[in-house]
Every structure is written in structure tokens, then in C-alpha cells.
Design an enzyme around this catalytic site. Sequence first.
Site, PDB file in Angstrom:
ATOM      1  CG  MET A   1      -1.879   1.142   1.329  1.00 30.53           C
ATOM      2  SD  MET A   1      -3.025   1.299  -0.039  1.00 30.53           S
ATOM      3  CE  MET A   1      -4.311   0.165   0.465  1.00 30.53           C
ATOM      4  CB  CYS A   2       0.099   4.725  -0.920  1.00 26.82           C
ATOM      5  SG  CYS A   2      -0.930   4.337  -2.336  1.00 26.82           S
ATOM      6  NE  ARG A   3       5.730   1.265   3.299  1.00 28.79           N
ATOM      7  CZ  ARG A   3       5.100   0.197   2.835  1.00 28.79           C
ATOM      8  NH1 ARG A   3       4.582   0.217   1.628  1.00 28.79           N
ATOM      9  NH2 ARG A   3       4.994  -0.892   3.574  1.00 28.79           N
ATOM     10  CB  VAL A  96       6.112   5.210  -3.161  1.00 24.33           C
ATOM     11  CG1 VAL A  96       7.445   5.889  -3.385  1.00 24.33           C
ATOM     12  CG2 VAL A  96       6.004   4.688  -1.731  1.00 24.33           C
ATOM     13  CG  ASN A 122      -0.879   5.561   3.447  1.00 22.24           C
ATOM     14  OD1 ASN A 122      -0.265   5.233   4.439  1.00 22.24           O
ATOM     15  ND2 ASN A 122      -1.161   4.706   2.484  1.00 22.24           N
TER      16      ASN A 122
END
Length: 342
Positions: A1-3, A96, A122
Site C-alpha cells: 500500500m502507498c507510503r 509512492v 494514504n
Amino acid sequence: MCRFVIYKGTQPVQLSHLLTRPCHSIINQAFDSRLRLDRRRPINGDGFGVGWYDCTYDEELGHQPCIFTSVTPAWNNVNLVRLTEKIKSPLVFAHVRATTAGSLSLDNCHPWQFGKIMFMHNGGIAEFPRIKRKLQAKLSDELFNFVSGNTDSQWAFALFLSKLPDPNANKFTTEILRQAMLETIADINSMTEAVNATEPSLMNFCVTDGESVVATRYINSRHDEAASLWFSSGTTFSEYAEGGHYKMQKMDKRENIILIASEPLTFEKADWMEIRTNHMVVITPKMNLLQVPIIDKYFVRPSDPEWSGRDTDFAAGKGLLSPRKEVPPKPAEVPSSTVAAA
């Protein structure tokens, strides 16, 4: 998952010291996470974005931030490496992405910018297709037409902008940004509750006008933990050993640097403090850091009889938090360091 990661400092940072050189930067976390394990989708390779403000105001360049995005994996983008070696900024947003909503496109890469405001997210908004039309109806024509992508995150940004007295202003008080964030979360909660969403929404939102920063660690649940969020502060953030091993140093009481990140950027446990679930972090223009509870129907005080500790399973299942029962491994390269437990 996104960061994501946020840097705010009294002095500009060379972007490479934040994004490419640290051995546990968010770019390296995208393919080699130690603290947030996503067994469903372990690679965050669906694009990235970096946004920053100029060190000094230039009338010709204006107040707005510059944003560089790409759909290529962040760790394999030569242009990113080149830019980070040549750019300095006192306020940086970086993100990201691993797609959960919206297609793989530049329009869907965080962060986004509207005038002086920059925003990233996020998490995910539950049942978003069912509330999308209702959210859109709350927007002016200008803000409706501003949205270029198809993610829940960018529509949430448009909703946030609609809460500002004037989203095109060149100056915002910290209180205006903070209040707009509270109203955005309340609106999303109202809409998801109206369609009887079957799971919570994870709303780790970040917004800045280049001077103040507001970030939330939030979930509309009384029993579950939100996606992880940490902060670190000190006087210097520098490399202390070869191989990209960085640490935050605190020489005195001043806060010259404040970092907020989905996952700690160093393996020094003492560097980082976990932001509490359903709290908002506010960084003022004068580098004061405040952690404020978001008090609504989903806020539970530790003194409340209902409090028994929030469950990590939901956020962990989304790849946004390590379950408490698992102990992250120590990095083999730095035996003297300690991994911060999520």
C-alpha cells in the site's frame, strides 16, 4: 500500500538526503518494507510523486509548489535521482503508490496541487463509488473541473478545497487548514454512513500551504487502528554510517527539522514517535508541533470503559500497519540498531 513522507525544516534539505540516499527511505520501503508488511501486494511500484516549495519567494515563479510525478517505479527512475541531487527545499511532500482505486496514470499520482495548496493521502475511502456523485455535488464548477484523475484521494482533496474560504488565496492560517480538514473528514463520514459502508475508511490525509502542515491518522471506527503514521524531530538529520544509515540528532531544544512518515525512515527506535489513531498533527510556520485529538463519535479515550486497545487486523490486512502479534525483523546490516515496532 502507498507510503508518504513530509519534511519541514528551518533550513532546506537536499532531496536526495530524504528520498534516495537513506537505506530505508520511502523509495526503498516501496519494495523492501520492514515495518508495514503487505502480503497482498508487497511492491509499491505504481508511480510516485514529489512536491516541494522554493527556498525563497520569486514573484515570477509564484507561490505554488513544483510537483514531479511518474508512473514508473520510484527506485528505477533516473530522472528522480538526478533531480534529488540538485534540488533543495524547506518543505517537501513525497509519495509512492500501490493502486487500490483509480488507474495507473500521472493524473492519479500524489501529491496534487491547487494554487498554493498541496495534498496527499494514504488509505482508502470505503464504498467510494457509491458516494462519489454525492461528493461531487458539494463542489463548485471550478473544483469539479480541477479533478483530472479518478481516485478517491483526489476527490477528497477537492472536497477539502471546498471547505476553504478561498482556495485560491495566497495565505492560509493554520486554523483555517485545520478546520477544513475536520470538516472534510466529517463530510466523508456522513456520506459513507448514509450508504451503510461495510468497512471503515482509512484517512491519513496531509495538506500544506508551504508554511503550515496538517496531517491526520484517522479511521472511522471505534475499534480498529488507523494506517500507521510516525513523526520525528530534531536539529539535524544526517548519515552516520556508510550505506545510507541516517539518524535524527537533537542537539538542543530547538525543532529545526520535523519529519512525518507512514513508516520510519531510520532503524533508530528513539528517533520516532507513533502518532495516535484519530489524531491530527499540526506543524505551525514557527515549527511548533501539536498532536490534537479528532473528537467525534469514533474517538475513544483510553480512560473510557470501552477502551481495550484498538485492533490492528483491518489496517494490517490492507498493508497499512503491522499486526501487533508480529515482530518485525532487525535489519541484518545494522546489528546495533533497533527496528521501531509499529
